[in-house]
Write a protein that holds these residues in place. Structure first.
Motif, PDB file in Angstrom:
ATOM      1  N   GLY A   6      65.064   7.084 -25.975  1.00 21.61           N
ATOM      2  CA  GLY A   6      65.882   7.459 -27.114  1.00 21.61           C
ATOM      3  C   GLY A   6      65.518   6.624 -28.323  1.00 21.61           C
ATOM      4  N   LYS A   7      66.516   5.972 -28.899  1.00 23.02           N
ATOM      5  CA  LYS A   7      66.263   5.016 -29.974  1.00 23.02           C
ATOM      6  C   LYS A   7      65.898   3.688 -29.331  1.00 23.02           C
ATOM      7  N   ALA A   8      64.689   3.185 -29.631  1.00 21.22           N
ATOM      8  CA  ALA A   8      64.191   1.981 -28.971  1.00 21.22           C
ATOM      9  C   ALA A   8      63.655   1.001 -30.001  1.00 21.22           C
ATOM     10  N   LEU A   9      63.863  -0.284 -29.710  1.00 22.12           N
ATOM     11  CA  LEU A   9      63.379  -1.369 -30.562  1.00 22.12           C
ATOM     12  C   LEU A   9      62.508  -2.291 -29.724  1.00 22.12           C
ATOM     13  N   TYR A  10      61.338  -2.684 -30.269  1.00 17.91           N
ATOM     14  CA  TYR A  10      60.419  -3.579 -29.585  1.00 17.91           C
ATOM     15  C   TYR A  10      60.340  -4.879 -30.386  1.00 17.91           C
ATOM     16  N   MET A  11      60.418  -5.993 -29.671  1.00 21.31           N
ATOM     17  CA  MET A  11      60.276  -7.299 -30.305  1.00 21.31           C
ATOM     18  C   MET A  11      59.109  -8.052 -29.703  1.00 21.31           C
ATOM     19  N   MET A  12      58.300  -8.654 -30.540  1.00 20.67           N
ATOM     20  CA  MET A  12      57.258  -9.568 -30.100  1.00 20.67           C
ATOM     21  C   MET A  12      57.807 -10.979 -30.253  1.00 20.67           C
ATOM     22  N   LEU A  13      58.022 -11.651 -29.125  1.00 18.43           N
ATOM     23  CA  LEU A  13      58.555 -13.003 -29.170  1.00 18.43           C
ATOM     24  C   LEU A  13      57.439 -13.992 -29.482  1.00 18.43           C
ATOM     25  N   ASP A  14      57.825 -15.125 -30.040  1.00 20.11           N
ATOM     26  CA  ASP A  14      56.839 -16.158 -30.356  1.00 20.11           C
ATOM     27  C   ASP A  14      56.168 -16.688 -29.090  1.00 20.11           C
ATOM     28  N   SER A  15      56.843 -16.538 -27.942  1.00 19.89           N
ATOM     29  CA  SER A  15      56.265 -16.979 -26.672  1.00 19.89           C
ATOM     30  C   SER A  15      55.153 -16.060 -26.186  1.00 19.89           C
ATOM     31  N   GLY A  16      54.992 -14.890 -26.810  1.00 25.28           N
ATOM     32  CA  GLY A  16      54.008 -13.899 -26.368  1.00 25.28           C
ATOM     33  C   GLY A  16      54.622 -12.785 -25.537  1.00 25.28           C
ATOM     34  N   LYS A  17      55.874 -12.930 -25.143  1.00 17.68           N
ATOM     35  CA  LYS A  17      56.557 -11.879 -24.400  1.00 17.68           C
ATOM     36  C   LYS A  17      56.919 -10.730 -25.332  1.00 17.68           C
ATOM     37  N   ILE A  45      66.867  -3.006 -20.961  1.00 18.06           N
ATOM     38  CA  ILE A  45      66.028  -4.116 -21.422  1.00 18.06           C
ATOM     39  C   ILE A  45      64.770  -4.182 -20.572  1.00 18.06           C
ATOM     40  N   GLU A  46      63.622  -4.276 -21.225  1.00 13.75           N
ATOM     41  CA  GLU A  46      62.373  -4.587 -20.527  1.00 13.75           C
ATOM     42  C   GLU A  46      61.794  -5.863 -21.106  1.00 13.75           C
ATOM     43  N   ILE A  47      61.246  -6.682 -20.234  1.00 15.99           N
ATOM     44  CA  ILE A  47      60.517  -7.877 -20.654  1.00 15.99           C
ATOM     45  C   ILE A  47      59.102  -7.739 -20.121  1.00 15.99           C
ATOM     46  N   ARG A  48      58.119  -7.752 -21.021  1.00 11.76           N
ATOM     47  CA  ARG A  48      56.722  -7.579 -20.648  1.00 11.76           C
ATOM     48  C   ARG A  48      55.939  -8.832 -21.032  1.00 11.76           C
TER      49      ARG A  48
END
Length: 763
Positions: free
Chosen positions: A105-116, A178-181
């Protein structure tokens, strides 16, 4: 007669038939015993904050089954509400924004400073500056669907900051996914990142399935899966031969929530040695397609629900496994009793065990058991690895009470005897073969016809179904006959085959035929048994199937030559068999039949890709015709496949079993005004605009199939296919006065419907 018995016995020698009683032991239920404890990744980083401002409950876990794949995230409950604040897990920036009526649906992706990489799915809204950008982009693109990659660091986010709002967009009820990649885009289990979930509840093991892998493998003499109810405790071991796999029907719960969750860890042990384990810590997208191997529909194994496999199946390249879990006589000493233990554990360290005994070996079996004439019984059988020491015959009354018992010494591995029955009152006889080491055969139950005249002489019923390398045949009778059915099969080789039937009960028997080499086979199967009074009763059925190799392209054609299935090497994980036949189906929901119906049936799940299909029409083809598919034959649940056509032939692709037909759809979608109510006056200058929208024929393709306007200006509403609605909240306030909404929807076959209604915004 013995020559016929020897020929039948040779068939059993090739297939290594064995048999045993139905009993087993259940050693239930130990917590944190026998196996080492576990509770998530040992190197879990510092905990992330709870990602939604709502009570700390989850509704789905990482690695759970989805249709042919895995759930690669963690679902957080929102109390059934939308609009809850969603929190950044750590410092970073917004790297992607996507809106679609499907999937996340409506999705937001974040690039963390840790690389995750963190993915937030099923949202209801974004930050105001993101919404402003989306509003402009939709006008420019002319579509609701947006997939946008903002410049790195354009939207910097700090840990704990509100980044979005929870919702129910895409699929499923209101919740936060929530997904963590990792930096290679491989999904990892979010529970390894410190989310505090109160959980003192161990997983539940409902049942265990013992699965013979091929036609040379048997469980208690049966060529099909046998089930253990985890609430029952018995003593006798399952007798196994060939290659055997164990699967378990298990689930988990956490404290204070009713949701059914997947387990975190599962393992299989022989005595105290773990021979297979799997832990759902990380699963790459390349391996997502193996979900159909890891979680199998129980119906394919004679049961219900879903099973989690405790073995590695051919074609399964998942890297979450340790060991292959396959039980064979090369690994387990024949004649020795072993205890098999299955264990399921959750991320908090709660675990449940279930144990039962098995033994590799052979049991004696019947080739003949029949009451031929009043007062006599004819019994023939053999033992592949030893001798049949004796035959036990129990005479039973009409209500199953044992009246007599007699034992006849045999001391041969192959025998054929006829003996007198010692009871005039017995109506049925239960016969068991006992081997030289005390192991019993499956019991045969036959009806005496002493003193009985007439009665039910209807022939037995015959059912067939496919497994990956064998055709399973089950024979059923409404009444207990006077003999075990004899089975003759023509069409599998140069001569007919005489098969022995394994008794499942007094009214059901089963056997399996290994597939021949690749090719199409048309079999004639005849089952005969003695009915009341010794009268023979026989039924004959015909069945066809095609054995498909995994290494070359194969074309399978229906009997009328109008329907074709094309299987390529990319379609299959391994060789398998399929039936393609004509079927009686009917249309529904306004659809109309153009062609006849056709049924594709794969015995289990050998497919790793799609197969091409074609259906040729004899005669005129109505407009707006297309290929459709349904999972059942009663005409419900038709779904659009393809309207591609070359002349008189329609084409498309499928990836499983089902019913196919060409149908025509001449009906437009259903549309109705919902909010604001037509003719009403509203106080808000940004009222929610909603129209009800549904199409049960060819269906709505997506957001771009719907045009929504207010006062003649195009707006881009959110289409919710599960709720059958399209909605829009004006980005800019509406002026006071009358406003008109118009919605046009077009289905996949071009049928169109337009509605309009007006409302007033008060001063």
């Amino acid at each position: 007669y013995l020559s016929g018995v020897i020929r039948t016995s040779l068939l059993f020698s090739v297939r290594s038939y064995i048999s045993t009683s139905f009993s087993f032991i259940a050693i239930v239920i130990c917590l944190n015993a026998t196996f080492p404890s576990f509770s998530g990744a040992a190197d879990a980083p510092e905990g992330y904050p709870w990602p939604i401002r709502a009570p700390h409950y989850i509704s789905s876990t990482f690695g759970e089954r989805r249709a042919g794949r895995f759930h690669l995230g963690l679902d957080f409950k929102s109390g059934g509400m939308i609009g809850k604040e969603v929190i950044a897990l750590d410092d970073g920036y917004i790297s992607r924004v996507r809106t679609s009526p499907f999937g996340y649906g409506k999705a937001l992706y974040m690039m963390l400073d840790s690389g995750k990489i963190v993915v937030y799915g099923h949202l209801s809204g974004f930050l105001p500056e993101i919404e402003d950008e989306l509003f402009t982009m939709r006008i420019r693109k002319g579509s609701y669907d947006i997939d946008w990659y903002p410049a790195p660091n354009k939207y910097r986010i700090t840990k704990g900051q509100v980044v979005a709002y929870s919702g129910d967009s895409g699929s499923g009820p209101a919740h936060l996914h929530i997904e963590i990649r990792d930096m290679n885009n491989v999904p990892e289990n979010p529970l390894n990142y410190g989310f505090e979930v109160r959980d003192t509840v161990p997983p539940v093991i409902k049942s265990v399935a013992i699965i013979p892998f091929d036609s040379a493998s048997l469980v208690d003499g049966f060529p099909v899966t046998q089930w253990l109810d985890a609430s029952i405790t018995r003593d006798d071991p399952f007798i196994l031969s060939g290659s055997i796999g164990i699967s378990v029907d298990t689930y988990d719960r956490v404290t204070a929530t009713p949701n059914i969750l997947g387990v975190y860890h599962a393992e299989l042990a022989v005595d105290s040695t773990v021979v297979f384990s799997k832990t759902y810590d990380r699963i790459s997208y390349d391996h997502d397609r193996y979900g159909a191997f890891d979680h199998m529909p129980g119906v394919l194994n004679g049961g219900n629900g879903y099973l989690t496999a405790l073995y590695r199946q051919i074609g399964n390249d998942l890297d979450i496994y340790r060991g292959d879990g396959i039980l064979t006589a090369e690994k387990l000493t024949p004649g020795k009793r072993y205890v098999i233990t299955v264990r399921a554990g959750d991320h908090a360290g709660n675990s449940t065990e279930y144990s039962f005994p098995v033994m590799f070996g052979a049991r004696p079996f019947f080739t003949v058991c029949e009451c031929t004439v009043p007062g006599k019984i004819h019994i023939a059988g053999r033992h592949l690895t030893g001798s049949v020491e004796s035959v036990t015959i129990q005479g039973l009354s009409a209500d199953g009470v044992r009246l007599t018992e007699q034992t006849i010494p045999v001391s041969r591995n192959l025998f054929d005897i006829q003996t007198d029955l010692d009871s005039d009152a017995a109506r049925t006889y239960r016969v068991v073969l006992v081997s030289d080491d005390g192991i019993e055969s499956l019991p045969a139950v036959v009806r005496s016809h002493k003193g009985i005249s007439g009665g039910d002489d209807s022939p037995p019923d015959i059912d067939t179904f496919l497994l990956n390398d064998r055709l399973v045949i089950r024979v059923r009778s409404d009444e207990i006959p006077s003999s075990i059915p004899a089975l003759r099969i023509a069409g599998i080789g140069e001569s007919d085959a005489l098969m022995c039937m394994m008794p499942e009960s007094g009214r059901s028997w089963i056997t399996a035929v290994p597939y021949p080499d690749a090719g199409t086979y048309n079999l004639t199967i005849a089952a005969s048994a003695l009915a009341y009074g010794g009268i023979p009763a026989e039924r004959t059925v015909k069945t066809s199937f095609t054995v498909i190799p995994a290494n070359r392209k194969t074309l399978v054609t229906s009997p009328d030559s109008l329907f074709t299935l094309t299987v390529t090497p990319e379609s299959l994980y391994r060789p398998s068999a399929v039936t393609v036949g004509q079927a009686d189906v009917r249309a529904s929901n306004g659809l109309r039949m153009v062609s006849g119906g056709y049924h594709i049936n794969w015995g289990d799940y050998p497919l790793r890709g799609h197969c091409d299909i074609g259906l040729r029409i004899n005669g005129d083809i109505p407009e707006k015709s297309a290929l459709y598919m349904t999972g059942n034959g009663n005409g419900n649940g038709w779904r659009f496949v393809s309207d591609l056509r070359n002349g008189d032939e329609f084409s498309g692709t499928v990836a499983g079993s089902g019913y196919m037909a060409v149908l025509t759809d001449l009906h437009p979608p259903y549309l109705a005004a919902s909010e604001p109510r037509p003719g009403s006056t509203v106080r808000s200058n940004r009222p929610r605009l909603v129209a009800r929208l549904e199409d049960r024929g060819s269906g709505i393709g997506g957001s771009d199939s719907i045009v929504m306007q207010i006062d003649g200006i195009r707006i881009y509403g959110e289409y919710d296919y599960e709720a059958d609605r399209i909605s829009y909240v004006p980005h800019n306030p509406l002026d006071p006065g009358k406003h008109t909404v118009e919605v046009t929807a077009v289905d996949l076959m071009g049928n169109e419907k337009t509605i309009s209604w007006s409302f007033t915004v008060s001063q």
